[in-house]
Design an enzyme around this catalytic site. Structure first.
Site, PDB file in Angstrom:
ATOM      1  N   ILE A  88      13.668  27.301  50.425  1.00 20.85           N
ATOM      2  CA  ILE A  88      14.117  27.983  50.911  1.00 20.85           C
ATOM      3  C   ILE A  88      15.197  29.018  50.564  1.00 20.85           C
ATOM      4  CG2 ILE A  88      14.825  27.012  53.640  1.00 20.85           C
ATOM      5  CD1 ILE A  88      17.436  27.210  52.765  1.00 20.85           C
ATOM      6  N   THR A 132      -4.441  25.960  40.187  1.00 20.77           N
ATOM      7  CA  THR A 132      -5.741  25.729  40.195  1.00 20.77           C
ATOM      8  C   THR A 132      -6.544  24.677  41.195  1.00 20.77           C
ATOM      9  OG1 THR A 132      -5.475  24.635  37.777  1.00 20.77           O
ATOM     10  CG2 THR A 132      -5.968  27.666  38.167  1.00 20.77           C
ATOM     11  N   GLN A 139     -10.124  20.862  32.201  1.00 19.62           N
ATOM     12  CA  GLN A 139     -10.256  22.075  32.459  1.00 19.62           C
ATOM     13  C   GLN A 139     -11.278  22.889  32.303  1.00 19.62           C
ATOM     14  OE1 GLN A 139      -7.465  24.310  32.446  1.00 19.62           O
ATOM     15  NE2 GLN A 139      -5.610  23.265  31.125  1.00 19.62           N
ATOM     16  N   GLY A 144      -1.761  23.476  24.848  1.00 23.07           N
ATOM     17  CA  GLY A 144      -2.043  21.998  25.345  1.00 23.07           C
ATOM     18  C   GLY A 144      -2.214  21.057  24.627  1.00 23.07           C
ATOM     19  N   ARG A 145      -3.263  20.312  24.771  1.00 26.33           N
ATOM     20  CA  ARG A 145      -4.191  19.146  23.611  1.00 26.33           C
ATOM     21  C   ARG A 145      -5.044  20.228  23.101  1.00 26.33           C
ATOM     22  NH1 ARG A 145      -6.223  16.765  29.568  1.00 26.33           N
ATOM     23  NH2 ARG A 145      -6.326  18.948  29.847  1.00 26.33           N
TER      24      ARG A 145
HETATM   25  O1  C5P Z   1      -3.534  19.695  28.026  1.00 26.07           O
HETATM   26  P1  C5P Z   1      -3.897  21.780  28.526  1.00 26.07           P
HETATM   27  O2  C5P Z   1      -4.349  22.436  26.838  1.00 26.07           O
HETATM   28  O3  C5P Z   1      -4.836  21.584  29.336  1.00 26.07           O
HETATM   29  O4  C5P Z   1      -2.495  21.641  29.213  1.00 26.07           O
HETATM   30  C1  C5P Z   1      -2.266  22.930  29.502  1.00 26.07           C
HETATM   31  C2  C5P Z   1      -0.626  22.900  30.085  1.00 26.07           C
HETATM   32  O5  C5P Z   1      -0.723  24.417  30.938  1.00 26.07           O
HETATM   33  C3  C5P Z   1      -0.436  21.880  30.773  1.00 26.07           C
HETATM   34  O6  C5P Z   1       1.099  21.486  30.405  1.00 26.07           O
HETATM   35  C4  C5P Z   1      -0.331  21.909  31.904  1.00 26.07           C
HETATM   36  O7  C5P Z   1       0.271  21.350  33.146  1.00 26.07           O
HETATM   37  C5  C5P Z   1      -0.931  23.840  31.788  1.00 26.07           C
HETATM   38  N1  C5P Z   1      -1.192  24.347  33.167  1.00 26.07           N
HETATM   39  C6  C5P Z   1      -2.839  24.657  33.490  1.00 26.07           C
HETATM   40  N2  C5P Z   1      -3.079  25.332  34.474  1.00 26.07           N
HETATM   41  C7  C5P Z   1      -2.866  26.000  35.261  1.00 26.07           C
HETATM   42  C8  C5P Z   1      -0.700  25.640  35.022  1.00 26.07           C
HETATM   43  C9  C5P Z   1      -0.351  24.918  34.309  1.00 26.07           C
HETATM   44  O8  C5P Z   1      -2.743  23.449  32.464  1.00 26.07           O
HETATM   45  N3  C5P Z   1      -2.853  26.254  36.060  1.00 26.07           N
END
Ligand code: C5P
Length: 248
Positions: A74, A131, A202, A222-223
């Site tokens: 809220i 997503t 992804q 990220g990775r």
């Molecule tokens: O390792 P990677 O590049 O897939 O990580 C992407 C980061 O972005 C992670 O921390 C993930 O939680 C975040 N994220 C994502 N997609 C979204 C929102 C956030 O991958 N729609």
């Protein structure tokens, strides 16, 4: 007309996701990246374990922090939560646009009510649709009958009118967001992979250059960096590729 080249300081726009289960791993990763990355994302997993003292540690090192807790409650509760996060001195926080306009406005009031010694108010970004949803789950579970793209644009527009600085967006949606809501409404883009890197979970990753060319303002790495054999070299390579991009 000569090319109006916008000089973006990409090093300050590249945010490394500290998706590590424990602070020790996060700390040793940051050490390996010293002199390269300056902006880090701390998500729920790490924050709920490591807490505010870990954020203070990052800030003492002079690093920027995106604290990704996706507030949704809220308005009055979100206002208090946003105020507490702003007091940690973080640079960017997230809320769920599905919490509504009044809730997002309350988040803004919360961050603005804190006196920031360095003068900076944290940027507020809205998450539109996760997503992990598809159109079937929207219709059947949430009874949302718009298409994902219509709903995401609608929530982005609500975020803008509620005073958010920008939204979290896939690289492939950035152009549409900018066209409809203006260039100054910021986008923060995860799902980035260097060409040739595994995409993992992804679905439609974009390369750093693609995201940059499409107009993304911040990239979450990220990775593609954290799992690279040499993360600092991977980061430098991304930075170099972005610095060649010209944007109008
Ligand atoms: O390792 P990677 O590049 O897939 O990580 C992407 C980061 O972005 C992670 O921390 C993930 O939680 C975040 N994220 C994502 N997609 C979204 C929102 C956030 O991958 N729609």
């Amino acid at each position: 007309m000569p090319d109006k080249k916008e000089k973006i300081r990409w090093r300050e726009r590249l945010i490394i996701a500290l998706d590590f289960p424990a602070t020790e791993e996060a700390r040793s990763f940051i050490e390996r990246m010293e002199g390269e990355a300056v902006f880090y994302k701390v998500g729920m997993e790490l924050f709920y374990q490591a807490g505010p003292s870990f954020i203070a540690e990052l800030k003492e090192k002079g690093l920027k922090v995106f604290l990704d807790l996706k507030l949704h409650d809220i308005p009055n509760t979100v206002k208090g939560a946003a105020r507490s996060l702003a007091r940690l001195g973080v640079d960017l926080i997230t809320v769920h646009a599905l919490g509504g306009g009044e809730m997002m406005e309350a988040a803004k009031e919360g961050v603005e009510s804190v006196h920031h010694p360095r003068g900076a108010v944290p940027l507020l970004f809205a998450v539109t649709l996760l997503t992990s949803h598809d159109e079937k789950s929207l219709r059947q579970e949430l009874k949302i009958f718009s298409s994902i793209s219509e709903m995401a644009l609608h929530l982005s527009s609500l975020a803008k009118t509620s005073g958010m600085d920008g939204i979290v967006s896939s690289a492939w949606e950035v152009e549409k967001v900018k066209k409809n809501l203006g260039k100054d409404f910021l986008t923060l883009t995860p799902g980035i992979r260097k060409v040739g890197d595994p995409s993992h979970d992804q679905k439609r990753p974009a390369s750093p250059e693609e995201a940059g060319r499409l107009g993304a303002d911040y990239l979450v790495l990220g990775r593609t960096v954290t799992k690279a054999a040499d993360p600092a070299a991977s980061f430098r390579e991304i930075l170099k590729s972005l610095e060649t991009i010209k944007r109008q």
